[in-house]
Design a protein around this motif. Structure first.
Motif, PDB file in Angstrom:
ATOM      1  N   ASP A 173      25.341  57.273 -19.788  1.00 48.83           N
ATOM      2  CA  ASP A 173      26.015  55.961 -20.462  1.00 48.83           C
ATOM      3  C   ASP A 173      24.763  55.248 -20.422  1.00 48.83           C
ATOM      4  OD1 ASP A 173      26.998  53.549 -21.024  1.00 48.83           O
ATOM      5  OD2 ASP A 173      28.644  53.655 -19.232  1.00 48.83           O
ATOM      6  N   PRO A 174      24.384  54.612 -21.830  1.00 51.50           N
ATOM      7  CA  PRO A 174      23.232  53.879 -22.217  1.00 51.50           C
ATOM      8  C   PRO A 174      23.488  52.473 -21.609  1.00 51.50           C
ATOM      9  CG  PRO A 174      24.560  54.151 -23.937  1.00 51.50           C
ATOM     10  CD  PRO A 174      25.373  55.200 -23.227  1.00 51.50           C
ATOM     11  N   SER A 175      24.330  52.015 -21.005  1.00 52.01           N
ATOM     12  CA  SER A 175      24.714  50.876 -20.508  1.00 52.01           C
ATOM     13  C   SER A 175      24.090  50.765 -19.005  1.00 52.01           C
ATOM     14  CB  SER A 175      25.995  50.439 -20.546  1.00 52.01           C
ATOM     15  OG  SER A 175      26.829  50.746 -19.796  1.00 52.01           O
ATOM     16  N   LEU A 191      16.262  49.287  -9.153  1.00 49.73           N
ATOM     17  CA  LEU A 191      17.442  49.539  -9.277  1.00 49.73           C
ATOM     18  C   LEU A 191      18.398  48.391  -8.553  1.00 49.73           C
ATOM     19  CD1 LEU A 191      17.749  53.334  -8.795  1.00 49.73           C
ATOM     20  CD2 LEU A 191      17.482  52.028 -10.834  1.00 49.73           C
ATOM     21  N   GLY A 192      19.712  48.226  -8.994  1.00 47.51           N
ATOM     22  CA  GLY A 192      20.703  47.259  -8.383  1.00 47.51           C
ATOM     23  C   GLY A 192      20.862  46.256  -9.398  1.00 47.51           C
ATOM     24  N   GLN A 193      20.445  46.036 -10.341  1.00 51.01           N
ATOM     25  CA  GLN A 193      20.804  44.770 -11.421  1.00 51.01           C
ATOM     26  C   GLN A 193      21.909  45.500 -12.322  1.00 51.01           C
ATOM     27  OE1 GLN A 193      18.324  44.040 -15.235  1.00 51.01           O
ATOM     28  NE2 GLN A 193      18.268  41.904 -14.144  1.00 51.01           N
ATOM     29  N   ARG A 194      21.998  46.735 -12.673  1.00 49.41           N
ATOM     30  CA  ARG A 194      22.865  47.282 -13.300  1.00 49.41           C
ATOM     31  C   ARG A 194      23.672  48.632 -12.544  1.00 49.41           C
ATOM     32  NH1 ARG A 194      23.340  46.754 -18.807  1.00 49.41           N
ATOM     33  NH2 ARG A 194      21.983  45.238 -19.782  1.00 49.41           N
ATOM     34  N   SER A 195      24.518  49.186 -13.370  1.00 51.61           N
ATOM     35  CA  SER A 195      25.124  50.450 -12.694  1.00 51.61           C
ATOM     36  C   SER A 195      24.020  51.575 -12.825  1.00 51.61           C
ATOM     37  CB  SER A 195      26.511  51.053 -13.477  1.00 51.61           C
ATOM     38  OG  SER A 195      27.454  49.926 -13.073  1.00 51.61           O
ATOM     39  N   VAL A 196      23.888  52.489 -12.120  1.00 51.96           N
ATOM     40  CA  VAL A 196      22.965  53.390 -12.090  1.00 51.96           C
ATOM     41  C   VAL A 196      23.620  54.978 -11.874  1.00 51.96           C
ATOM     42  CG1 VAL A 196      21.007  54.603 -10.598  1.00 51.96           C
ATOM     43  CG2 VAL A 196      21.611  52.271 -10.540  1.00 51.96           C
TER      44      VAL A 196
END
Length: 387
Positions: A133-135, A86-91
């Motif tokens: 959110d799939p992003s 975790l940390g590369q994208r929003s979670v």
């Protein structure tokens, strides 16, 4: 006062973890030849690798996925995924029972993720999936062990998602159908559905999860016992039976014993059938019993393993929180003194009530025999509290 039932469960173990051993289990059936051997001995490494292969086969995990053992049971496996990925994208984290709430706390307070959304729901309910959110990366329990709530399928997870999905499946694996195409990390422990010994967890990783480990170096120090990466990315030795630290060979042999029983019993389909039959037997009792109801009122989200029940009799609901907790403790004491049912109280952080494990290592006849004892313990406790 209701009289004591005449029949007791042959195996009155209904705890939600560690769960009941497989039918016919005996410690004498476990191989002893590798006990005392070095953890890096080729024979030991191969035995651990065999356990991974058998796990993958019984659970019907896709061929292109890889599996790794983690210390600390399912908790360790989930933590490893969180800390490494975790940390590369929003979670987003779904928090609708104790463990989902714990993963949310970890993400917020310990990983200190600044792009974090916690999607919550009250006890007995499942979160609003329209918010997913799939992003973004997603963390969620498939089945809430402490709330008796499970996901109503996973059609709400996008096939073309950009984020990865980390699924805590410890009380769903080997007991419920799971669509691995919708998931990227699936974690579980030895001690849940197959009744293994505690202490070791498994993380199953999709190709997308491996790509994340290969391409993303988290901006934090990861403790050695949770480290899934080496200098090149995903530490591929973990998928070959190599251990992060010294694991218990006895625990591993017990796990293999459970897997071989599961395979011989008919595989995943039979494990799910046994679980469903147990849940149906308990449901028959709930439907004809006036003093109890499911914590998860919606049948579509109701667990078939960790079945959580609330006491709805007004003589109990009128009590304050401490009074309700004391009432459940008295029921527990009565049942265990009679050796009629062990460990059926709700989780310490859940609303006061009952929790009955209906997983595949429990026999349906024992569910049927145990239900009248719940009635007896309830009526006895009511009489005592009313005196």
């Amino acid at each position: 006062m209701i009289s004591k039932p005449n029949v007791k469960p042959a195996r009155p173990w209904f705890a939600a973890g560690p769960t009941a051993k497989r039918p016919g289990w005996s410690s004498q059936a476990l191989p002893h030849d590798l006990l005392g051997r070095g953890i890096r001995a080729p024979e030991v490494v191969e035995r651990f690798a065999y356990g991974l292969r058998l796990t993958k086969q019984v659970l019907q995990i896709p061929e292109d996925w890889v599996l790794a053992y983690l210390p600390g049971s399912d908790t360790g496996a989930v933590e490893a995924a969180l800390w490494n990925m975790l940390g590369q994208r929003s979670v987003q984290v779904m928090a609708f029972e104790n463990f989902g709430k714990q993963w949310a706390i970890d993400a917020r307070d310990h990983l200190k993720l600044d792009k974090l959304e916690i999607i919550e729901a009250p006890w007995g309910q499942f979160p609003d999936v329209s918010k997913v959110d799939p992003s973004k990366d997603l963390v969620f329990p498939w089945n809430g062990t402490t709330s008796g709530v499970r996901t109503p399928g996973v059609d709400w997870i996008a096939d073309d998602r950009e984020g990865i999905v980390i699924c805590d499946a410890t009380s769903a694996a080997f007991a419920m159908p799971m669509d691995f195409s919708k998931l990227d990390v699936v974690t579980f422990s030895f001690q849940k559905a197959l009744g293994g010994e505690a202490g070791i967890g498994v993380a199953a990783l999709s190709p997308r999860a491996v790509t994340r480990l290969d391409s993303y170096e988290p901006p934090r120090a990861v403790p050695k016992v949770l480290r899934l990466r080496d200098a090149k990315g995903f530490d591929r030795s973990l998928a070959t039976g190599t251990m992060i630290n010294t694991f218990s060979l006895w625990t591993l042999e017990d796990w293999i014993d459970a897997l071989e029983w599961a395979k011989g019993a008919g595989g995943l389909a039979e494990l799910i059938r046994r679980t469903d039959a147990n849940a149906a037997a308990l449901n028959d009792w709930v439907e004809r019993t006036g003093w109890v109801e499911y914590l998860a009122e919606d049948a579509a989200i109701r667990s078939t393993t960790s079945v959580c029940l609330k006491i709805i009799d007004p003589r109990v609901t009128a009590l304050d929180d401490k009074g309700r907790q004391a009432f459940v403790k008295r029921m527990k004491s009565l049942l265990e003194t009679e050796e009629a049912a062990f460990d059926v109280e709700s989780h310490r952080n859940a609303p006061a009530g009952l929790r009955v494990w209906c997983g595949c290592t429990v026999e349906t006849d024992d569910i049927v025999a145990g239900a009248p004892w719940l009635d007896w313990a309830f009526q006895t406790a009511v009489a005592e509290f009313s005196a």
